[in-house]
Design an enzyme around this catalytic site. Structure first.
Site, PDB file in Angstrom:
ATOM      1  CB  VAL A 186      79.628 -26.238  12.788  1.00 30.31           C
ATOM      2  CG1 VAL A 186      80.910 -26.002  13.572  1.00 30.31           C
ATOM      3  CG2 VAL A 186      79.836 -27.396  11.814  1.00 30.31           C
ATOM      4  CG  ASP A 215      81.611 -21.365   3.061  1.00 34.27           C
ATOM      5  OD1 ASP A 215      80.947 -21.841   2.108  1.00 34.27           O
ATOM      6  OD2 ASP A 215      81.246 -21.483   4.239  1.00 34.27           O
TER       7      ASP A 215
END
EC number: 2.7.-.-
Length: 539
Positions: free
Chosen positions: A136, A288
């Protein structure tokens, strides 16, 4: 665009053939007409070499070949151990989101376009070679004109069309699976892809990540447990994030941690405390927390402090979910499986019509073998996973926040035991949970809850008036059934009783008030009494 989509389809087909993923598909309980398709697939007629790779390895390699969007989808799937066979979930955990960096000049142009200023006007130094690169975004080191050492995160250009294209194929595959397989429908593949769609698009918005980082930093301001880098908001944009550069040891750098004589037991216990603090104190947690996003400060190794980065994915729990989760854990460790089953039903996680005895028996069958191990060896993450797997057989609704919680707990627990193998998670967590439960029923908390309820009283009159107006409107095209035939009669009568009691209480409270207030506040109580009587006695 259509040509690109067709080319992508052929690419997916080649990867499926190369890793024989059709074997995984045809091993499922499919309709006969789907199973018959395997006899007309040309590549299944050809002689094949015997593969020594397991199905999990083949699936992982296929996702790696299909590129970063499928890799990230595989990483998301790896957290859904309640859906996947264990061997496939274990392999997907090994997926690494590493791709070559994109052109340095492209990164500089994008940063300048987003900031509306030249690099040299904002930074006194900008390292063109990236520190890290993922699917990303990639990260560059820099120094602001004001002297602060920072990192600059920039989103890869041209990602949205690629993501949209791959998501379209994932949705097609998910819908096909739901149509042809009853087992697949229980796994809600379309919902899984929808969750992934939200996650991946959220990660493209770096302002969201900046806001998450600021919130987490504020939650642990001055804490000895966790440090979160500062965000420099003046230079943050949707595709560019500028934040403080941190220096520390990777949490998996065992040699480095040993060299600085880090207290590993305390470090592992503090990881557990950070998790429960985020869940129960803040109801806002970093979702995360894999080893790549966690560092350990090199300052005061005898009192080690974690450093967290990359807050693109966060989760939160409602007060109700917090309460049910804590009570579930206590009930489980007391082996009170009936209480666990009842809590799942009360919380709405499983349907209200679920048979309590059957659900209790299923939970006992799955969980009782866990207690053959010493308490310190019992995995919290595995407990949650087993409970979710059992509850899914009773049509448990997928709770995205609980999935994120389970993933985070598995990461924290695995990391804690890697740092200190004898970590007793329950002994570390129990005092914190007990303190939180006591605080939930403390006079201070109860008074705060009462105060928030009182603040809602002025709205009750308006809500009652709206209810009466809606009930008095004529039904133009669909006349209502007779009152005694309506299915919602018991519910409405219950509401009526609540309004009646509430009106009586409010009237009594207001009667204790000063006379000048009475004329202003008595009418809501009167309306509640009238509405309650109307709902109870109407025929």
């Amino acid at each position: 665009m259509k040509l690109l989509a067709v080319r992508r389809l052929f690419r997916i087909q080649r990867v499926v053939i190369r890793y024989r993923l059709d074997d995984l598909l045809f091993a499922l309980p499919l309709p006969w007409w789907m199973l018959a398709v395997r006899f007309v697939l040309p590549w299944r007629w050809l002689p094949r070499r015997k593969s020594e790779l397991s199905r999990g390895v083949r699936f992982r390699l296929a996702l790696q070949d299909l590129g970063p969007i499928f890799i990230k989808f595989g990483q998301l799937l790896s957290t859904r151990r309640d859906l996947l066979p264990e061997d496939i979930a274990d392999e997907l955990m090994l997926l690494q989101d590493r791709v070559p960096p994109f052109d340095q000049q492209v990164a500089i142009n994008l940063i300048e376009e987003q900031l509306g200023a030249r690099i040299c006007d904002v930074f006194s130094r900008f390292d063109e070679t990236p520190l890290a690169s993922a699917s990303v975004a990639q990260v560059h080191a820099a120094c602001l004109k004001t002297g602060e050492e920072v990192v600059v995160k920039v989103v890869r250009p041209g990602l949205k069309p690629v993501i949209g294209q791959d998501l379209a194929w994932l949705f097609i595959l998910a819908r096909m699976a739901e149509r042809v397989s009853a087992d697949a429908r229980l796994l809600h593949p379309v919902q899984v892809v929808m969750d992934y769609e939200k996650t991946i698009y959220d990660e493209l918005d770096l302002l969201r990540e900046a806001a998450n980082s600021s919130q987490l930093r504020r939650n642990f301001e001055g804490s000895d447990l966790l440090y979160v880098p500062q965000v420099y908001w003046d230079w943050c944009r949707p595709k560019v994030l500028v934040m403080e550069r941190i220096y520390g040891l990777q949490v998996t750098d065992m040699a480095g941690l040993a060299d600085q004589r880090t207290d590993m037991k305390l470090l592992a216990e503090r990881g557990v405390e950070i998790f429960f603090t985020q869940i129960f104190r803040d109801s806002f947690f970093h979702a995360d927390m894999h080893p790549g996003n966690i560092f350990v400060s090199t300052v005061n190794p005898w009192s080690p402090k974690y450093i967290a980065i990359d807050c693109g994915i966060v989760g939160s729990l409602t007060p109700e979910d917090q309460d049910y989760l804590a009570r579930n854990l206590f009930a489980f460790f007391k082996r009170d499986y009936r209480r666990v089953a009842q809590l799942h039903i009360d919380s709405g996680w499983v349907p209200a019509e679920t048979k309590l005895n059957e659900f209790e028996a299923a939970i006992r069958t799955v969980c009782e073998p866990i207690f053959e191990k010493p308490l310190k060896d019992i995995s919290f993450g595995q407990v949650l996973m087993r409970l979710f797997q059992t509850a899914r057989r009773f049509n448990m609704e997928v709770q995205p926040q609980l999935v994120l919680l389970q993933k985070t707990l598995l990461n924290i627990e695995g990391l804690g035991r890697q740092l200190y193998p004898d970590l007793d998670l329950w002994s570390t967590a129990q005092p914190y949970l007990e303190r939180w439960m006591r605080e939930r029923v403390s006079p201070k908390t109860l008074f705060g809850n009462l105060q928030s309820q009182v603040e809602q009283l002025p709205h009750i009159a308006g809500m009652t008036r709206d209810l009466l107006e809606r009930m008095s409107r004529p039904h133009a095209s669909d006349p209502p059934r007779p009152w005694h035939e309506r299915k919602d009669e018991p519910v409405l009568r219950l509401i009526g009783a609540a309004l009646l009691v509430g009106g009586a209480i409010q009237g009594w409270v207001m009667s204790e008030a000063a006379t000048q207030l009475l004329t202003l506040t008595a009418w809501p109580a009167a309306i509640m009494l009238i509405a309650g009587l109307y709902l109870i006695v109407r025929r």
